[in-house]
Design a protein around this motif. Structure first.
Motif, mmCIF file in Angstrom:
data_model
loop_
_atom_site.group_PDB
_atom_site.id
_atom_site.type_symbol
_atom_site.label_atom_id
_atom_site.label_comp_id
_atom_site.label_asym_id
_atom_site.label_seq_id
_atom_site.Cartn_x
_atom_site.Cartn_y
_atom_site.Cartn_z
ATOM 1 N N ARG A 63 16.065 -18.011 59.039
ATOM 2 C CA ARG A 63 16.546 -19.378 58.870
ATOM 3 C C ARG A 63 15.691 -20.227 57.935
ATOM 4 O O ARG A 63 15.786 -21.450 57.950
ATOM 5 N N SER A 64 14.866 -19.627 57.103
ATOM 6 C CA SER A 64 13.945 -20.424 56.292
ATOM 7 C C SER A 64 14.648 -21.179 55.172
ATOM 8 O O SER A 64 14.249 -22.299 54.839
ATOM 9 N N PHE A 65 15.673 -20.599 54.554
ATOM 10 C CA PHE A 65 16.355 -21.295 53.465
ATOM 11 C C PHE A 65 17.010 -22.572 53.985
ATOM 12 O O PHE A 65 16.810 -23.671 53.441
ATOM 13 N N VAL A 66 17.762 -22.422 55.059
ATOM 14 C CA VAL A 66 18.405 -23.585 55.661
ATOM 15 C C VAL A 66 17.351 -24.568 56.172
ATOM 16 O O VAL A 66 17.480 -25.790 55.988
ATOM 17 N N GLY B 1 23.466 -19.690 55.489
ATOM 18 C CA GLY B 1 22.882 -18.352 55.466
ATOM 19 C C GLY B 1 21.623 -18.282 54.634
ATOM 20 O O GLY B 1 20.885 -19.265 54.475
ATOM 21 N N GLN B 2 21.389 -17.100 54.077
ATOM 22 C CA GLN B 2 20.200 -16.871 53.268
ATOM 23 C C GLN B 2 20.505 -17.012 51.785
ATOM 24 O O GLN B 2 21.646 -17.234 51.375
ATOM 25 N N VAL B 3 19.459 -16.860 50.987
ATOM 26 C CA VAL B 3 19.599 -16.888 49.528
ATOM 27 C C VAL B 3 20.339 -15.649 49.035
ATOM 28 O O VAL B 3 20.980 -15.672 47.997
ATOM 29 N N HIS B 4 20.244 -14.555 49.775
ATOM 30 C CA HIS B 4 20.779 -13.243 49.406
ATOM 31 C C HIS B 4 19.889 -12.521 48.395
ATOM 32 O O HIS B 4 20.318 -11.547 47.778
#
Length: 446
Positions: free
Chosen positions: A340-343, A357-360
């Motif tokens: 959950r770091s991106f958010v 979600g994530q950066v991918h």
């Protein structure tokens, strides 16, 4: 009844092979815990009985020490730098604990293979479970439909795109390691069964990525095959006076397979390849185009330099990655959550967003989670493994090198540090580091 070392090695290898089958499947966490527990316990006993691998200190321990220092950094981060201590602690008790068990399991596997080399074939074969099952599912669908099915029309795969990409890359790296070791380093062109098996393994991976329709999977598999061809071609050019016909034939076959899969993929995949560079140019302009803050399915696509709307997948992933890099520069110690770091950092920076979600991009996501120190540890581990593996090119070391070579680009374009994929990534890095440790200390000789 006291188990022998051979029995423990068999138990460890069997638990790894079973885990590789179910690791990336949803709703299998109880079974994953059971297999991790079995592998970890058997690994602990194998480590105890083979203490001479670890004492006294030697340079071969450095990759494993570097990787283990990551767990120390996680503890330090939680105590002093976490931006969400409750969330980070929950992941430490779950995801990070499983990752650590995976490290012990991987150590046990490396010891097992080093002492009982015939276990290696079972481990290598298990890496191909995902692509083999994908192809089987596709063939069954074709049988039901009375003919070939377009990849994008076939969605009933047991494993989806990220699983196909991830295990396809790892399986390819193992097959390529075998071919490089026996054909280029050992110049053993008489082992036709091994050569055929590994070539067919590469074909299976390529076809699996093709029928699933994964751009990342095709790109990584094709890139690794190109690397194999380049290495074999260099070997051929160095020995023009005695051309290895098997290597030459294999080069041609790999080129034909790659060419056929790439051509088929471009005609069956979703749009995006022809405009990818133009779409990326738009994606990096996050201050000019703000559509990345909107939902993927409800946005007005910006126009690229070719005068056509960008492809959503290419645009969003590039934009999120660009935002992620900026956030790492602003929060260089990271947020403290694998998932959950991106958010979390978007909220911390008061940036509006719909995406949850994530950066991918696995490495950017990991940088968002544990900052520049975390990235430094991971990349230092991989680079040391590559350097030490090339310096002493035994077969197990070549496996280690190829795993890292596969993970580095895959982590740029795929979410390999998310949930169970992160656990798998730590496992394979630990296996690679353990191979360096357990390999023989004598230099390789032709």
């Amino acid at each position: 009844m006291k188990l022998t070392e051979k029995s423990l090695a068999a138990i460890n290898t069997a638990s790894v092979c079973a885990l590789l089958f179910i690791w990336v499947l949803p709703d299998t966490i109880a079974l994953r815990h059971l297999l991790l527990g079995i592998g970890c316990l058997s690994g602990l006993v194998l480590i105890r009985d083979n203490r001479t691998f670890f004492i006294p200190f030697r340079t071969a321990l450095i990759p494993l020490i570097l990787l283990c220092s990551l767990f120390i950094w996680v503890g330090i981060h939680y105590l002093f730098f976490s931006l969400n201590p409750a969330l980070e602690l929950s992941e430490i008790r779950g995801l990070w604990l499983r990752a650590f068990a995976g490290v012990i399991m991987a150590l046990g596997l490396a010891i097992s293979i080093q002492k009982y080399s015939y276990f290696s074939k079972y481990f290598i074969f298990s890496l191909f479970f995902v692509p083999l099952i994908n192809l089987s599912a596709y063939i069954y669908a074709g049988f039901q439909n009375g003919g070939l099915v377009r990849p994008n029309d076939f969605v009933r795969f047991l494993f989806i795109k990220i699983e196909t990409t991830y295990f396809g890359a790892i399986a390819s790296s193992a097959a390529i390691a075998n071919l490089i070791y026996f054909l280029v380093l050992r110049k053993d062109d008489k082992n036709y069964k091994l050569i055929t098996f590994n070539f067919l393994g590469l074909v299976v991976v390529l076809l699996s990525a093709l029928v699933v329709g994964t751009k990342n999977g095709v790109a990584i598999a094709v890139s690794l095959c190109v690397l194999l061809v380049l290495i074999m071609a260099i070997g051929i050019l160095k020995n023009l006076h005695r051309v290895n016909r098997v290597s030459l034939l294999l080069c041609l076959l790999v080129i034909l397979a790659v060419g056929g899969v790439w051509k088929s993929h471009k005609t069956t995949a979703y749009e995006g390849w022809d405009t990818i560079f133009s779409d990326v140019k738009v994606g990096v302009q996050i201050d000019k185009y703000h559509q990345w803050q909107e939902g993927e399915h409800e946005f007005i696509a910006p126009i690229n330099e070719k005068g056509i709307p960008v492809v959503g997948n290419s645009y969003f992933r590039t934009a999120w990655a660009t935002v992620g890099v900026r956030l790492i520069s602003e929060y260089p110690l990271g947020y403290g959550s694998i998932n959950r770091s991106f958010v979390g950092l978007l909220d911390e920076a008061n940036i509006n967003h719909v995406h949850q979600g994530q950066v991918h991009s696995g490495w950017i996501d990991f940088g968002l989670a544990y900052g520049l120190p975390g990235l430094l540890i991971i990349f230092a581990t991989m680079l040391v493994i590559i350097f030490m593996g090339i310096a002493q090119p035994y077969l197990q070391n070549i496996y280690a090198v190829m795993i890292c070579i596969a993970l580095i680009p895959m982590g740029i374009i795929a979410e390999i540090t998310y949930k169970q994929y992160f656990e798998a990534t730590i496992f394979f890095l630990a296996f690679a580091a353990s191979n360096i440790l357990c390999s023989k200390t004598q230099s390789f000789k032709k």
